[in-house]
Design a protein around this motif. Structure first.
Motif, PDB file in Angstrom:
ATOM      1  N   ALA A 127      -5.440  38.218  35.333  1.00 38.47           N
ATOM      2  CA  ALA A 127      -5.621  36.858  35.837  1.00 38.47           C
ATOM      3  C   ALA A 127      -6.578  36.795  37.025  1.00 38.47           C
ATOM      4  O   ALA A 127      -7.401  35.865  37.126  1.00 38.47           O
ATOM      5  N   TYR A 128      -6.489  37.761  37.936  1.00 37.54           N
ATOM      6  CA  TYR A 128      -7.280  37.712  39.170  1.00 37.54           C
ATOM      7  C   TYR A 128      -8.505  38.610  39.029  1.00 37.54           C
ATOM      8  O   TYR A 128      -8.379  39.832  38.916  1.00 37.54           O
ATOM      9  N   THR A 129      -9.657  38.004  39.039  1.00 41.64           N
ATOM     10  CA  THR A 129     -10.901  38.761  38.995  1.00 41.64           C
ATOM     11  C   THR A 129     -11.166  39.368  40.371  1.00 41.64           C
ATOM     12  O   THR A 129     -10.613  38.920  41.384  1.00 41.64           O
ATOM     13  N   PRO A 130     -12.022  40.404  40.442  1.00 43.64           N
ATOM     14  CA  PRO A 130     -12.269  41.051  41.736  1.00 43.64           C
ATOM     15  C   PRO A 130     -12.823  40.123  42.804  1.00 43.64           C
ATOM     16  O   PRO A 130     -12.710  40.438  44.004  1.00 43.64           O
ATOM     17  N   SER A 173       3.680  30.865  37.130  1.00 42.27           N
ATOM     18  CA  SER A 173       2.835  29.683  37.300  1.00 42.27           C
ATOM     19  C   SER A 173       1.557  30.018  38.063  1.00 42.27           C
ATOM     20  O   SER A 173       0.480  29.487  37.759  1.00 42.27           O
ATOM     21  N   ALA A 174       1.646  30.917  39.044  1.00 42.67           N
ATOM     22  CA  ALA A 174       0.446  31.322  39.780  1.00 42.67           C
ATOM     23  C   ALA A 174      -0.520  32.083  38.874  1.00 42.67           C
ATOM     24  O   ALA A 174      -1.751  31.911  38.967  1.00 42.67           O
ATOM     25  N   LEU A 175      -0.003  32.909  37.982  1.00 35.96           N
ATOM     26  CA  LEU A 175      -0.861  33.654  37.057  1.00 35.96           C
ATOM     27  C   LEU A 175      -1.579  32.705  36.102  1.00 35.96           C
ATOM     28  O   LEU A 175      -2.761  32.911  35.781  1.00 35.96           O
ATOM     29  N   ASP A 180      -6.856  30.295  34.602  1.00 37.39           N
ATOM     30  CA  ASP A 180      -7.700  29.141  34.314  1.00 37.39           C
ATOM     31  C   ASP A 180      -8.799  28.978  35.355  1.00 37.39           C
ATOM     32  O   ASP A 180      -9.956  28.695  35.024  1.00 37.39           O
ATOM     33  N   ARG A 181      -8.434  29.196  36.613  1.00 45.79           N
ATOM     34  CA  ARG A 181      -9.394  28.975  37.702  1.00 45.79           C
ATOM     35  C   ARG A 181     -10.508  30.010  37.702  1.00 45.79           C
ATOM     36  O   ARG A 181     -11.676  29.688  37.974  1.00 45.79           O
ATOM     37  N   LEU A 182     -10.208  31.259  37.429  1.00 47.48           N
ATOM     38  CA  LEU A 182     -11.184  32.344  37.527  1.00 47.48           C
ATOM     39  C   LEU A 182     -11.803  32.722  36.185  1.00 47.48           C
ATOM     40  O   LEU A 182     -12.507  33.737  36.098  1.00 47.48           O
ATOM     41  N   LYS A 183     -11.581  31.921  35.179  1.00 45.34           N
ATOM     42  CA  LYS A 183     -12.160  32.215  33.864  1.00 45.34           C
ATOM     43  C   LYS A 183     -13.685  32.294  33.910  1.00 45.34           C
ATOM     44  O   LYS A 183     -14.279  33.178  33.258  1.00 45.34           O
ATOM     45  N   PRO A 184     -14.343  31.412  34.671  1.00 49.57           N
ATOM     46  CA  PRO A 184     -15.808  31.542  34.722  1.00 49.57           C
ATOM     47  C   PRO A 184     -16.280  32.849  35.339  1.00 49.57           C
ATOM     48  O   PRO A 184     -17.451  33.241  35.138  1.00 49.57           O
ATOM     49  N   CYS A 185     -15.422  33.542  36.084  1.00 50.67           N
ATOM     50  CA  CYS A 185     -15.826  34.769  36.772  1.00 50.67           C
ATOM     51  C   CYS A 185     -15.442  36.020  35.975  1.00 50.67           C
ATOM     52  O   CYS A 185     -15.471  37.133  36.533  1.00 50.67           O
ATOM     53  N   THR A 186     -15.087  35.851  34.729  1.00 50.51           N
ATOM     54  CA  THR A 186     -14.645  37.004  33.936  1.00 50.51           C
ATOM     55  C   THR A 186     -15.723  38.074  33.841  1.00 50.51           C
ATOM     56  O   THR A 186     -15.441  39.280  33.896  1.00 50.51           O
ATOM     57  N   HIS A 187     -16.958  37.652  33.720  1.00 47.23           N
ATOM     58  CA  HIS A 187     -18.067  38.614  33.577  1.00 47.23           C
ATOM     59  C   HIS A 187     -18.921  38.687  34.834  1.00 47.23           C
ATOM     60  O   HIS A 187     -20.055  39.150  34.798  1.00 47.23           O
ATOM     61  N   GLY A 188     -18.374  38.231  35.934  1.00 43.14           N
ATOM     62  CA  GLY A 188     -19.102  38.293  37.184  1.00 43.14           C
ATOM     63  C   GLY A 188     -18.803  37.072  38.042  1.00 43.14           C
ATOM     64  O   GLY A 188     -18.430  36.009  37.530  1.00 43.14           O
ATOM     65  N   HIS A 189     -18.963  37.240  39.334  1.00 45.68           N
ATOM     66  CA  HIS A 189     -18.633  36.156  40.249  1.00 45.68           C
ATOM     67  C   HIS A 189     -19.535  34.949  40.045  1.00 45.68           C
ATOM     68  O   HIS A 189     -20.751  35.070  39.980  1.00 45.68           O
ATOM     69  N   GLN A 190     -18.913  33.791  39.951  1.00 45.75           N
ATOM     70  CA  GLN A 190     -19.625  32.526  39.856  1.00 45.75           C
ATOM     71  C   GLN A 190     -19.305  31.704  41.107  1.00 45.75           C
ATOM     72  O   GLN A 190     -18.163  31.282  41.290  1.00 45.75           O
TER      73      GLN A 190
END
Length: 222
Positions: A127-130, A173-175, A180-190
């Motif tokens: 769930a949490y990207t770097p 719920s936090a996960l 959902d919030r960090l989905k755009p950052c899956t392949h790198g920070h956005q």
């Protein structure tokens, strides 16, 4: 003998024996004896009850003293050993009121917890990207989760319910929010981009509301 014949049946004020009693007074004397015995028995019963009340009072006092010597539920270890005051529950963090130095220290503390505790859940690693620390809304959510974990596991006033609430409700719920919030950052920070400013439209709405009483007074508003 000085008493007249007609005065022989009169009792003296303080009779001392059967010879002083008139004929036929034996039944009355027996009743008086029974009454005296009944009063004596009642007195003994009252005394026995008084003894029991004294024993109960002493027992209650001992129980109260024992209860007072025990630490209250949820009292901290320091409070139990010292003043016995209840340790306060962890308070939320208000990032907006922190100095930059305080923010840096809190973020470092939060990152340690994320690394050492939260990442033990595989779902949290997904769930949490770097780059989570670069998104302040995620940081706010994580700080809430961190303090909820502190309350459940470290606060002396907590119990099984707080742990169950953390595991069953707060963590899942936090996960979900993080995924959902960090989905755009899956392949790198956005980057989040610039913060939107709606001041112009808000000012128009505020000014319109302020004009309503004037319009109503001029009959322009029905």
């Amino acid at each position: 003998m000085t008493n007249s014949e007609g005065g022989r049946g009169q009792l003296p004020i303080f009779g001392t024996g059967p010879r002083d009693r008139p004929a036929g007074s034996t039944a009355g004397g027996t009743a008086e004896a029974r009454g005296d015995a009944g009063q004596e028995g009642m007195l003994q019963l009252v005394l026995a009850l008084a003894d029991q009340m004294r024993e109960l009072t002493a027992t209650v006092a001992d129980l109260q003293a024992t209860q007072a010597s025990r630490p209250s539920p949820g009292a901290g270890q320091a409070g139990a050993a010292g003043s016995g005051r209840r340790e306060p529950e962890p308070r939320p963090w208000c990032w907006l009121r922190m100095s930059h130095t305080d923010k840096a220290e809190r973020l470092s503390e939060l990152a340690d917890w994320v690394r050492e505790v939260l990442m033990a859940w595989p779902a949290a690693q997904r769930a949490y990207t770097p780059c989570w620390s670069w998104h302040w809304d995620v940081v706010e959510d994580l700080s809430m989760l961190y303090l909820a974990w502190q309350t459940a596991y470290l606060w002396p006033g907590a119990g099984v319910r707080e742990v169950a609430d953390f595991l069953d409700r707060l963590l899942p719920s936090a996960l979900v929010r993080a995924s959902d919030r960090l989905k755009p950052c899956t392949h790198g920070h956005q980057p989040d981009g610039e913060r939107r400013d709606d001041a112009d439209l808000v000012d128009q709405a505020v000014n319109g509301l302020r004009r309503l009483p004037q319009l109503k007074g001029q009959g322009e508003l029905v």
